[in-house]
Design an enzyme around this catalytic site. Sequence first.
Site, PDB file in Angstrom:
ATOM      1  N   ARG A  97     -15.326 -13.801 -21.522  1.00 56.51           N
ATOM      2  CA  ARG A  97     -16.414 -12.999 -20.967  1.00 56.51           C
ATOM      3  C   ARG A  97     -17.648 -13.160 -21.847  1.00 56.51           C
ATOM      4  O   ARG A  97     -17.549 -13.342 -23.067  1.00 56.51           O
ATOM      5  CB  ARG A  97     -16.030 -11.522 -20.904  1.00 56.51           C
ATOM      6  CG  ARG A  97     -17.065 -10.714 -20.127  1.00 56.51           C
ATOM      7  CD  ARG A  97     -16.940  -9.219 -20.325  1.00 56.51           C
ATOM      8  NE  ARG A  97     -18.032  -8.543 -19.621  1.00 56.51           N
ATOM      9  CZ  ARG A  97     -18.403  -7.288 -19.832  1.00 56.51           C
ATOM     10  NH1 ARG A  97     -17.774  -6.557 -20.726  1.00 56.51           N
ATOM     11  NH2 ARG A  97     -19.391  -6.764 -19.145  1.00 56.51           N
ATOM     12  N   HIS A  98     -18.820 -13.094 -21.238  1.00 52.78           N
ATOM     13  CA  HIS A  98     -20.081 -13.238 -21.978  1.00 52.78           C
ATOM     14  C   HIS A  98     -20.261 -12.097 -22.981  1.00 52.78           C
ATOM     15  O   HIS A  98     -19.540 -11.088 -22.974  1.00 52.78           O
ATOM     16  CB  HIS A  98     -21.258 -13.261 -21.005  1.00 52.78           C
ATOM     17  CG  HIS A  98     -21.324 -12.031 -20.121  1.00 52.78           C
ATOM     18  ND1 HIS A  98     -21.757 -10.804 -20.569  1.00 52.78           N
ATOM     19  CD2 HIS A  98     -20.976 -11.850 -18.818  1.00 52.78           C
ATOM     20  CE1 HIS A  98     -21.699  -9.919 -19.595  1.00 52.78           C
ATOM     21  NE2 HIS A  98     -21.221 -10.525 -18.518  1.00 52.78           N
ATOM     22  N   HIS A 119     -17.721 -13.956 -16.342  1.00 55.87           N
ATOM     23  CA  HIS A 119     -17.832 -12.502 -16.354  1.00 55.87           C
ATOM     24  C   HIS A 119     -16.452 -11.893 -16.591  1.00 55.87           C
ATOM     25  O   HIS A 119     -15.434 -12.592 -16.542  1.00 55.87           O
ATOM     26  CB  HIS A 119     -18.429 -12.030 -15.034  1.00 55.87           C
ATOM     27  CG  HIS A 119     -19.674 -12.777 -14.666  1.00 55.87           C
ATOM     28  ND1 HIS A 119     -20.938 -12.342 -15.003  1.00 55.87           N
ATOM     29  CD2 HIS A 119     -19.845 -13.961 -14.009  1.00 55.87           C
ATOM     30  CE1 HIS A 119     -21.831 -13.217 -14.575  1.00 55.87           C
ATOM     31  NE2 HIS A 119     -21.195 -14.214 -13.965  1.00 55.87           N
TER      32      HIS A 119
END
Length: 624
Positions: free
Chosen positions: A365-366, A551
């Site tokens: 995930r970012h 995401h």
Amino acid sequence: MAAGETQLYAKVSNKHKGRSTPSLLDPLLGMGFPAHTALKALAATGRKTAEEASNWLRCHRDDPSLDDPIPQEYALFLCPTGSLLERLQEFWRESKSQCTKNRAHEVFPHITLCDFFTCEDHKVDCLYEALKRAGDRILGSFPSVVPLVLHSSISYLGFFVNDSPADVIREFAIMFATEASVLADCTVKPCTKQLHLTLAHKFYPHHQRTLEQLARAIRPGHGCQWTAVLYSRDMRFVHYQTLRALFQYKPQNVDELTLSPGDYIFVDPTQQEEASEGWVIGISQRTGCRGFLPENYTEQASESDTWVKHRTYTFSLAMDLISRKDGEASSRRNWELYPSQTPRDISSIQALQATIARRSVLVVRHGERVDQIFGKSWLQQCSTPDGKYYRPDLNFPYSLPRRSNGIKDFENDPPLSSCGIFQSRMAGEALLDSGLRVTSVFTSPALRCVQTARHILEELKLEKRIKIRVEPGIFEWTKWESGRTTPTLMTLDELKEANFNVSTDYRPAFPLASLLPAESYDEYVERCAVSVGRIISACPQDVGVILIVSHGSALDSCTRPLLGLPPRDSGDFAQLVRKIPSLGMCFCEENKEEGKWELVNPPVKTLTHGSNSAFNWRNWLPGS
């Protein structure tokens, strides 16, 4: 030199003169070197030739420790030769390449017989005699084949030696220790516990399966000549790091070291306060001098690279034992022999290569996004009336990339916060330390994902070698995006203009224009499944890690298709995704033998931190 010391070295010299072979000490004394430093040089070079010892003394003429009475440490190992050694060396190379360096790579393949002990320089010849006597006594009963049984645990992989062969080898170690204590007045501790040949030690848990498969390809059931080898090391540098010089360096200041390619430098990591960035303080093995050196002129070396080989005793195979006629001659042959290498076993290498063809997928995930901290009105907080960006808080990024429609396009495509950039770099640094070999990178087109991928690659030192492939098919579930249309995302041209190393050749599974606003859950998971299939097919030969930066939802929607699992219920999916933190990771590994992918431990630990609320200094004004 004191009178007592002079008498001692005179006694040593006379002892050498009384032997049938010429003494190595006499030529050095004839050159004018003091006896104690001459003996120190002979011990440091393995007592091979007087020329090597004299060269060592000339190199160490400025060594401040030259006159210090510090003996070498010695250890006795049982080492394989021939085809088994080649297979083990192949394992060493492939395990380091596939699973990064572990403690076993610090030393050559061996079975420890006697751990390190000290011996005074003038008694080293007695150790050689102890080795010869112990070898001669055990030669007739030494096993023709040493059976090796693979043993694996969470942090150790190696071969165990069991039953009667182990008893004979332990008996040999005890004989050597006994002889050494009598002849050289040394305290030697023989190995009386489980005999083992270590393959890997203190490795990452997620590497265990790959290491086991590499080890099974060794197939150690063939005959092998085993050699007992006596090594020494400098006891002062046991806990230092060892560097190897790659380039020549001529000092620019008096406190710097001269470097020649191949020089070894001992570096104490706890004593680097005086060194500026890019430099280290070390001690040259070649000269014994201490000084500064540029770190980028060196590479990490293995612990045993600086060890000195003294003498060997080779135990021949059973057929050699049967054919012996002259016991004394055969004893000399075993004492002197350095076995030749046999041709490499092609089938074993092919088997080894077959086991390492493994791919992995790391879904990340970012990092923290700026609107996550400053809310939906974040853009108004950092915009001037004429539409320019400024930084109202240190957690806002230092700057924003240029976009064709100006700053307003960032509203629904926010960048990373400063903490998000820091998180991404920390994750990249941890991945570098883990030794993970990233071979390709795919990201969602969201700016925060592309930024996260770039910062990870920068820490991995791969930002120029690996292009980021943007795959819109792994974008967030559009139902969760605000507005009736999909966000305006940066084009490849805009990303390139902002110095993102993105690929313009990659054909995505879903072009940007194909993303549907407010898509259904079924449409979303199908889009992710097709995209992951395209990503895997785009890297058919990439044996290594495919990094996917997307995401929080991707940790589920991009891994379940690989694992052959159906989509979760949408309610369970939403509950699960809400708990995924910044830089959360899922790691999938391909198991070709069973024809499936498996979810395994991520290569790095999670990143946990607390919140830090805004502070207003005005509240401390009088009357506030």
